[in-house]
Scaffold this active site. Structure first.
Site, PDB file in Angstrom:
ATOM      1  N   CYS A  97      56.234  44.392 143.744  1.00  0.00           N
ATOM      2  CA  CYS A  97      55.621  45.620 143.197  1.00  0.00           C
ATOM      3  C   CYS A  97      56.667  46.734 143.220  1.00  0.00           C
ATOM      4  CB  CYS A  97      54.401  46.037 144.015  1.00  0.00           C
ATOM      5  SG  CYS A  97      52.894  45.125 143.619  1.00  0.00           S
ATOM      6  N   CYS A 118      54.665  45.492 148.973  1.00  0.00           N
ATOM      7  CA  CYS A 118      54.999  44.249 148.258  1.00  0.00           C
ATOM      8  C   CYS A 118      56.353  44.428 147.587  1.00  0.00           C
ATOM      9  CB  CYS A 118      53.920  43.933 147.230  1.00  0.00           C
ATOM     10  SG  CYS A 118      54.388  42.610 146.101  1.00  0.00           S
ATOM     11  N   ASN A 160      55.590  28.759 142.750  1.00  0.00           N
ATOM     12  CA  ASN A 160      55.148  28.229 144.033  1.00  0.00           C
ATOM     13  C   ASN A 160      53.919  29.014 144.473  1.00  0.00           C
ATOM     14  OD1 ASN A 160      57.413  26.471 144.220  1.00  0.00           O
ATOM     15  ND2 ASN A 160      58.675  28.176 144.906  1.00  0.00           N
ATOM     16  N   HIS A 211      59.771  31.263 138.217  1.00  0.00           N
ATOM     17  CA  HIS A 211      61.215  31.044 138.224  1.00  0.00           C
ATOM     18  C   HIS A 211      61.611  30.438 136.883  1.00  0.00           C
ATOM     19  CE1 HIS A 211      61.642  31.250 142.744  1.00  0.00           C
ATOM     20  NE2 HIS A 211      60.359  30.941 142.665  1.00  0.00           N
ATOM     21  N   HIS A 235      53.694  37.753 145.494  1.00  0.00           N
ATOM     22  CA  HIS A 235      53.415  38.434 144.223  1.00  0.00           C
ATOM     23  C   HIS A 235      53.750  37.390 143.160  1.00  0.00           C
ATOM     24  CE1 HIS A 235      53.725  42.246 141.534  1.00  0.00           C
ATOM     25  NE2 HIS A 235      53.987  41.215 140.738  1.00  0.00           N
ATOM     26  N   THR A 281      57.531  32.469 149.148  1.00  0.00           N
ATOM     27  CA  THR A 281      57.960  33.409 150.188  1.00  0.00           C
ATOM     28  C   THR A 281      57.617  34.852 149.831  1.00  0.00           C
ATOM     29  OG1 THR A 281      60.172  33.562 149.195  1.00  0.00           O
ATOM     30  CG2 THR A 281      59.864  31.933 150.944  1.00  0.00           C
ATOM     31  N   HIS A 318      49.802  43.565 140.506  1.00  0.00           N
ATOM     32  CA  HIS A 318      49.907  42.697 141.676  1.00  0.00           C
ATOM     33  C   HIS A 318      48.861  41.590 141.650  1.00  0.00           C
ATOM     34  CE1 HIS A 318      50.952  41.500 145.769  1.00  0.00           C
ATOM     35  NE2 HIS A 318      49.659  41.274 145.903  1.00  0.00           N
ATOM     36  N   HIS A 321      55.052  35.043 140.568  1.00  0.00           N
ATOM     37  CA  HIS A 321      56.334  35.045 139.861  1.00  0.00           C
ATOM     38  C   HIS A 321      56.643  33.656 139.352  1.00  0.00           C
ATOM     39  CE1 HIS A 321      57.118  34.344 144.155  1.00  0.00           C
ATOM     40  NE2 HIS A 321      58.110  33.563 143.779  1.00  0.00           N
ATOM     41  N   GLY A 372      56.377  26.601 149.256  1.00  0.00           N
ATOM     42  CA  GLY A 372      57.645  27.327 149.277  1.00  0.00           C
ATOM     43  C   GLY A 372      57.543  28.761 148.804  1.00  0.00           C
TER      44      GLY A 372
HETATM   45  P1  AMP Z   1      59.419  31.957 146.157  1.00  0.00           P
HETATM   46  O1  AMP Z   1      60.160  31.334 147.298  1.00  0.00           O
HETATM   47  O2  AMP Z   1      58.910  30.993 145.125  1.00  0.00           O
HETATM   48  O3  AMP Z   1      58.319  32.885 146.657  1.00  0.00           O
HETATM   49  O4  AMP Z   1      60.470  32.836 145.378  1.00  0.00           O
HETATM   50  C1  AMP Z   1      60.895  34.090 145.815  1.00  0.00           C
HETATM   51  C2  AMP Z   1      62.238  34.302 145.238  1.00  0.00           C
HETATM   52  O5  AMP Z   1      62.538  35.684 145.320  1.00  0.00           O
HETATM   53  C3  AMP Z   1      63.379  33.574 145.960  1.00  0.00           C
HETATM   54  O6  AMP Z   1      64.037  32.700 145.049  1.00  0.00           O
HETATM   55  C4  AMP Z   1      64.293  34.702 146.444  1.00  0.00           C
HETATM   56  O7  AMP Z   1      65.663  34.379 146.358  1.00  0.00           O
HETATM   57  C5  AMP Z   1      63.913  35.832 145.509  1.00  0.00           C
HETATM   58  N1  AMP Z   1      64.141  37.188 146.011  1.00  0.00           N
HETATM   59  C6  AMP Z   1      63.821  37.680 147.229  1.00  0.00           C
HETATM   60  N2  AMP Z   1      64.146  38.992 147.303  1.00  0.00           N
HETATM   61  C7  AMP Z   1      64.676  39.326 146.094  1.00  0.00           C
HETATM   62  C8  AMP Z   1      65.202  40.526 145.547  1.00  0.00           C
HETATM   63  N3  AMP Z   1      65.248  41.678 146.240  1.00  0.00           N
HETATM   64  N4  AMP Z   1      65.677  40.495 144.277  1.00  0.00           N
HETATM   65  C9  AMP Z   1      65.656  39.348 143.558  1.00  0.00           C
HETATM   66  N5  AMP Z   1      65.150  38.190 144.018  1.00  0.00           N
HETATM   67  C10 AMP Z   1      64.675  38.173 145.261  1.00  0.00           C
HETATM   68 ZN    ZN Z   2      53.037  42.974 144.347  1.00  0.00          ZN
END
Ligand code: AMP
Ligand code: ZN
Length: 110
Positions: free
Chosen positions: A6, A3, A84, A99, A95, A92, A45, A97, A90
Site C-alpha cells: 500500500c 502494508c 502466492n 509476479h 497484499h 511474505t 488493499h 500481487h 511462500g
Molecule cells: P511473496 O513472497 O510472493 O509474498 O512476494 C513478495 C515479493 O516482494 C518478494 O519477491 C520480495 O522480493 C518482494 N519485495 C519485498 N519488499 C520489496 C520492495 N520494497 N520493493 C520491491 N519488491 C519487494
Molecule cells: Zn496493502
C-alpha cells in the site's frame, strides 16, 4: 494500514516503476528470481487471492487485461505469472500481487 505494498502504491516507499494507472502499479521486485521480475499489484488493499470476491474481482480482471501491455513494455513475449496465497505457499507480503517472471527458461513449476 501498515502494508508495504500500500505504501509503494501510494508512493510513500520508492519503487522502480514499470507501469501505473489508476487501479494498479507494476514495479521491479527488489530480490529478482529471474532476469525480468516485476510485481503487479492492485492499488486497493486485498490481502491475497483469499480476499478476491465477485464484487472486487474487476481489479483482477484489469490486472490480467494489462499484463500483456506490461510484458510488451518489458520486451518479453514468454513469461510466467505467479501469485502466492498464504505462508505455506511462500506469501511474505500480505497484499495481493502477481509476479511476472521472464528472461530465462523457467522450467517446471515446483
Ligand atoms: P511473496 O513472497 O510472493 O509474498 O512476494 C513478495 C515479493 O516482494 C518478494 O519477491 C520480495 O522480493 C518482494 N519485495 C519485498 N519488499 C520489496 C520492495 N520494497 N520493493 C520491491 N519488491 C519487494
Ligand atoms: Zn496493502
Amino acid at each position: 494500514m501498515d502494508c508495504l505494498f500500500c505504501k509503494i502504491a501510494a508512493g510513500d516507499i520508492p519503487s522502480k516503476k514499470v507501469y501505473e494507472d489508476d487501479k494498479l502499479i507494476a514495479f521491479y521486485d527488489i530480490e529478482p528470481k529471474a532476469p525480468v521480475h516485476v510485481l503487479v499489484i492492485p492499488k486497493t488493499h486485498l490481502a491475497g487471492v483469499r480476499d478476491v470476491t465477485a464484487d472486487n474481482s474487476t481489479v483482477v480482471a484489469h490486472i490480467f487485461a494489462t499484463i500483456p501491455q506490461i510484458a510488451e513494455k518489458l520486451g518479453v513475449s514468454d513469461y510466467r505469472i505467479v501469485t502466492n496465497n498464504g505462508a505455506d505457499a511462500g506469501q511474505t507480503v500480505q497484499h495481493l500481487h502477481f509476479h511476472l517472471l521472464a528472461g530465462r527458461m523457467l522450467g517446471e513449476m515446483g
